[in-house]
Design an enzyme around this catalytic site. Structure first.
Site, short mmCIF file in Angstrom:
data_model
loop_
_atom_site.label_atom_id
_atom_site.label_comp_id
_atom_site.label_asym_id
_atom_site.label_seq_id
_atom_site.Cartn_x
_atom_site.Cartn_y
_atom_site.Cartn_z
N HIS A 175 52.41 24.91 -28.38
CA HIS A 175 53.42 23.90 -27.62
C HIS A 175 53.19 24.45 -26.14
O HIS A 175 52.81 25.53 -25.82
CB HIS A 175 54.75 24.25 -28.20
CG HIS A 175 55.75 23.38 -27.72
ND1 HIS A 175 56.28 23.31 -26.43
CD2 HIS A 175 56.30 22.22 -28.38
CE1 HIS A 175 57.07 22.13 -26.45
NE2 HIS A 175 57.31 21.61 -27.53
N PHE A 176 53.40 23.46 -25.41
CA PHE A 176 53.26 23.77 -23.77
C PHE A 176 54.41 24.44 -23.29
O PHE A 176 54.53 24.60 -22.03
CB PHE A 176 52.94 22.34 -23.28
CG PHE A 176 54.18 21.39 -23.29
CD1 PHE A 176 55.09 21.10 -22.30
CD2 PHE A 176 54.03 20.30 -24.49
CE1 PHE A 176 56.12 20.25 -22.42
CE2 PHE A 176 55.23 19.43 -24.38
CZ PHE A 176 56.11 19.34 -23.45
#
Length: 405
Positions: free
Chosen positions: A237-238
């Site tokens: 996930h960013f």
């Protein structure tokens, strides 16, 4: 029609002109919710999807492939030649008794056939029409053909799917087609509600590409705000860490720690030295050291089985799940408890199992599905009972090739 007590869409009649996947999935959804759906298909071989996998020993039953069996459950079939004047006249008579006409033809096809919204609403002002197409009915690309992977690619989603070092990857689920069908069904239901106030039907124009752009949601907004173009980051996930897929001795597990509180629980469950940095109590440091954290967790998870880690993660109430294959997913106790695997008896007496309905209603009993129809199975009954045609009329239509029974 799907047999359901107090079905939400009971009383609505759909004329289903769809083929392949996007349109049939939309009308399947309406049928599952209780609408009476009448497939309008060419006499003889019928709708093209009937042929898909129809001769496969593994993926067909009663001469129908898995595509057709699933997408056309509980529907009826009237075989009509819409290219003939006689066939169109029958269709116009059906429109007088219908609420919805649903198709996924390319732009311009309904007008050429004389079954576009303007023509049909002159016959029945309350009729709702819906077309699901690749690019919709306006804009420079309306005449271009498109299938699922084309709109997945053009919609931006493929560019962020997959590992950074690998080419863009399409979704394993045909989300381009299925998304178009879902939004088509939603649009139709919204038009039904609007009709209660206006007394008029309307046309619903759904572009599969539009749906893919809509599904970008907040990520599109982030790009439009900043100009930053996101790239592929695999299963991570960013923002959130740890939020990834980790290999175990015998499979894979997803851990999804969104927020500092879940990370605190995770470290309490798994107090690895590499995770004990006091800075990791806050998200910025975890994101900065994402590779270090993922490596430490991955090394530890590889030492034990998926079941081992699922038991520990669940006990700590950390969002997690095994990466199931189809066999595992379709036998999961939670999936079965929610009746997401249902049985449909065929005319031969054999039973086929398939996915159920993901919407559960407090005042509606669960559906009981009926087998898809053979081509034109219901032509005679519907022309006789719904339209009031006599035997001579039906025979003449059949002799002219306008109707198949």
């Amino acid at each position: 029609m799907t047999s359901k007590k107090n079905a939400p869409l009971a009383g609505l009649t759909v004329l289903d002109l769809t083929h392949m996947l996007s349109g049939p999935y939309g009308t399947m959804t309406l049928t599952d919710l209780g609408a009476r759906t009448i497939k309008i298909e060419p006499p003889g071989e019928g709708e093209g999807t009937r042929k898909l996998l129809a001769e496969s020993p593994d993926y067909s039953r009663d001469g129908m492939g898995a595509y057709f069996l699933t997408l056309n459950r509980s529907k009826e079939s009237v075989a009509l030649d819409l290219k003939s004047p006689e066939g169109r006249t029958v269709f116009y008579d059906l429109v007088k008794h219908a609420d919805i006409v649903f198709d996924n033809f390319s732009a311009g096809v309904t007008a050429r056939l004389g079954i576009d919204h303007d023509t049909l609403c002159a016959i029945n002002p309350r009729i709702i029409t819906c077309t699901v197409s690749g690019f919709g009915e306006t804009g420079p690309d309306t005449q271009r053909p498109a299938f699922d992977q084309v709109v997945q690619a053009m919609g931006g989603g493929m560019s962020i799917t997959g590992e950074p070092t690998m080419p863009p990857t399409r979704s394993g689920i045909p989300i381009g087609d299925l998304g178009g069908g879902i939004f088509g069904a939603m649009g139709v239901m919204a038009a039904v509600i609007a009709r209660q106030s206006t007394g008029r039907g309307q046309h619903v124009d759904v572009s599969m590409l539009d749906v893919q752009v809509s599904l970008l949601n907040y990520m599109a907004t982030m790009h439009l705000m900043s100009g930053n173009v996101p790239d592929r980051i695999g299963n991570g996930h960013f923002v959130h860490v740890p939020y990834n897929v980790y290999a175990t001795m015998d499979g894979h597990v997803v851990v999804a720690c969104i927020g500092d509180a879940f990370f605190a629980r995770f470290v309490e469950m798994l107090p690895l030295p590499a995770l004990m940095n006091p800075e990791y109590a806050g998200q910025p440091a975890r994101l900065r050291d994402k590779a270090i954290i993922d490596s430490a967790i991955g090394e530890e998870f590889a030492r034990h089985s998926t079941l081992h880690w699922m038991e520990r993660l669940r006990a700590a109430r950390i969002p997690c799940g095994p990466v199931n294959d189809f066999k595992q997913a379709l036998s999961d106790p939670q999936v079965l408890a929610r009746e997401m695997v249902v049985s449909m008896p065929l005319e031969s007496g054999e039973v086929v199992r398939m996915p159920g309905i993901p919407m559960k209603f407090s005042d509606t009993s669960e559906a009981r599905f009926r087998a898809p129809p053979r081509v034109g199975r219901d032509s005679h009954r519907i022309l006789s009972q719904m339209l009031g045609y006599d035997e001579l009329h039906i025979a003449a239509l059949q002799s002219a090739g306008a109707v198949g029974v």
